[in-house]
Scaffold this motif. Structure first.
Motif, PDB file in Angstrom:
ATOM      1  N   SER A 179      51.397 111.082  26.760  1.00 48.47           N
ATOM      2  CA  SER A 179      51.516 109.411  26.931  1.00 48.47           C
ATOM      3  C   SER A 179      50.344 108.773  27.323  1.00 48.47           C
ATOM      4  N   PHE A 195      48.847 104.804  27.977  1.00 50.66           N
ATOM      5  CA  PHE A 195      48.946 103.206  28.331  1.00 50.66           C
ATOM      6  C   PHE A 195      47.690 102.466  28.622  1.00 50.66           C
ATOM      7  N   LEU A 241      51.015  97.577  34.406  1.00 51.12           N
ATOM      8  CA  LEU A 241      51.313  97.970  32.986  1.00 51.12           C
ATOM      9  C   LEU A 241      51.213  96.983  31.884  1.00 51.12           C
ATOM     10  N   ARG A 262      53.644 115.253  34.911  1.00 53.62           N
ATOM     11  CA  ARG A 262      53.690 115.101  36.319  1.00 53.62           C
ATOM     12  C   ARG A 262      52.850 113.740  36.882  1.00 53.62           C
ATOM     13  N   GLN A 263      51.798 113.328  36.205  1.00 56.40           N
ATOM     14  CA  GLN A 263      51.113 112.382  36.841  1.00 56.40           C
ATOM     15  C   GLN A 263      50.110 111.642  35.611  1.00 56.40           C
ATOM     16  N   LEU A 264      49.756 110.545  36.010  1.00 55.71           N
ATOM     17  CA  LEU A 264      48.985 109.920  34.928  1.00 55.71           C
ATOM     18  C   LEU A 264      47.527 110.042  35.626  1.00 55.71           C
ATOM     19  N   THR A 265      46.621 109.909  34.623  1.00 53.64           N
ATOM     20  CA  THR A 265      45.161 110.050  35.046  1.00 53.64           C
ATOM     21  C   THR A 265      44.622 108.815  34.524  1.00 53.64           C
ATOM     22  N   PHE A 266      43.825 108.034  35.521  1.00 54.64           N
ATOM     23  CA  PHE A 266      43.341 106.882  34.986  1.00 54.64           C
ATOM     24  C   PHE A 266      42.032 106.738  34.772  1.00 54.64           C
ATOM     25  N   GLY A 267      41.590 105.889  33.793  1.00 54.56           N
ATOM     26  CA  GLY A 267      40.022 105.828  33.649  1.00 54.56           C
ATOM     27  C   GLY A 267      39.529 104.771  34.866  1.00 54.56           C
ATOM     28  N   SER A 268      38.247 104.910  34.746  1.00 53.50           N
ATOM     29  CA  SER A 268      37.556 103.956  35.795  1.00 53.50           C
ATOM     30  C   SER A 268      37.691 102.594  35.419  1.00 53.50           C
ATOM     31  N   ARG A 314      41.247  92.961  43.398  1.00 56.37           N
ATOM     32  CA  ARG A 314      41.749  92.897  44.617  1.00 56.37           C
ATOM     33  C   ARG A 314      43.300  93.050  44.492  1.00 56.37           C
ATOM     34  N   GLN A 362      44.028  95.387  35.610  1.00 57.17           N
ATOM     35  CA  GLN A 362      44.065  95.198  37.264  1.00 57.17           C
ATOM     36  C   GLN A 362      43.119  93.947  37.574  1.00 57.17           C
ATOM     37  N   GLU A 378      46.855  95.343  42.704  1.00 58.43           N
ATOM     38  CA  GLU A 378      47.290  96.673  42.037  1.00 58.43           C
ATOM     39  C   GLU A 378      47.419  96.686  40.567  1.00 58.43           C
ATOM     40  N   PRO A 379      47.125  97.697  39.933  1.00 61.69           N
ATOM     41  CA  PRO A 379      47.428  97.836  38.491  1.00 61.69           C
ATOM     42  C   PRO A 379      48.635  97.590  38.049  1.00 61.69           C
ATOM     43  N   TYR A 438      46.683  99.607  31.571  1.00 60.23           N
ATOM     44  CA  TYR A 438      47.008  98.812  32.614  1.00 60.23           C
ATOM     45  C   TYR A 438      46.015  97.962  32.759  1.00 60.23           C
TER      46      TYR A 438
END
Lengths: 112, 114
Positions: free
Chosen positions: A32, A34, A46, A98-104, A41, A38, A43-44, A36
């Motif tokens: 998966s 995506f 979608l 189970r979870q998503l990993t975000f780039g910086s 200040r 942001q 929240e991210p 996002y």
């Protein structure tokens, strides 16, 4: 090597320009993907999912290259309101996620 | 509610004090996540709850951090003996089940440890 890697920018572009962001991910089993957005200040939120065949939503086009483990986001006719940080997000664990990993994130400023 | 609700929105605490952060997910969302974001940094995964399953605590940075989710809905993240490096925005997100459609985030709690 970071699990999800993005060019941090900043990208400063004039209104109306086309800009592209790239992202690479480490786990070839990832399923998966995506983008996002942001705002400062905030929240991210979608922006769009990324599908294997590529997909478009108005001025935004997302592409996935599984062989190269690479995702891209193209913004056409950029607007001042597009100024934000764009986060590449991947389900690194693959399968049922189970979870998503975000780039910086990649910072974009659209200039008048 | 319509979205993910977090409280408080801002918290300033003295070093060494305990804090509790609250998250109320979207109704019907069985999956709940806690992340934190330090100034200028990316999101760091902390913990994940899915229904009645045991939570995935693999992202908690130390044993000073704990979280619970009561009745499959509201979650509380507790930080004991806060340190200055705990200062960050703590974001809660929920999803219908597994995040194949992405998450919805709350607006976060900005924690400052002085």
């Amino acid at each position: 090597r970071k699990e999800v890697e993005q060019d941090p920018g900043p990208f400063n572009v004039p209104e109306g320009a086309t800009v592209a962001f790239n992202c690479t991910y480490s786990n070839s089993a990832s399923q998966s993907f995506f983008w996002y957005r942001q705002d400062c200040r905030k929240e991210p939120k979608l922006l769009m999912s990324v599908y294997s065949s590529g997909n478009e939503d108005g001025r935004f086009t997302a592409q996935l290259n599984r062989a190269s483990q690479y995702i891209s986001l193209l913004i056409r006719d950029s607007k001042l309101s597009d100024s934000a940080t764009y986060l590449c997000v991947v389900n690194l664990l693959g399968g049922s996620a189970r979870q998503l990993t975000f780039g910086s994130g990649t910072q974009l400023t659209v200039l008048p | 509610g319509a979205g993910v609700s977090q409280s408080p929105s801002n918290k300033v605490t003295e070093k060494g004090k305990d804090v509790e952060l609250r998250c109320d997910p979207i109704s019907g969302h069985t999956a709940l996540y806690w992340y934190r974001q330090s100034l200028g940094q990316g999101l760091e995964f902390l913990i994940y709850f899915q229904g009645n399953s045991a939570p995935d605590k693999s992202g908690l940075p130390s044993d000073r951090f704990s979280a619970e989710r009561t009745g499959g809905s509201v979650s509380t993240l507790t930080i004991q003996r806060t340190q200055q490096e705990d200062s960050a925005v703590y974001l809660c997100a929920s999803s219908v089940r597994e995040p194949i459609y992405g998450y919805t985030f709350g607006s976060g709690t900005r924690l400052t440890v002085v």
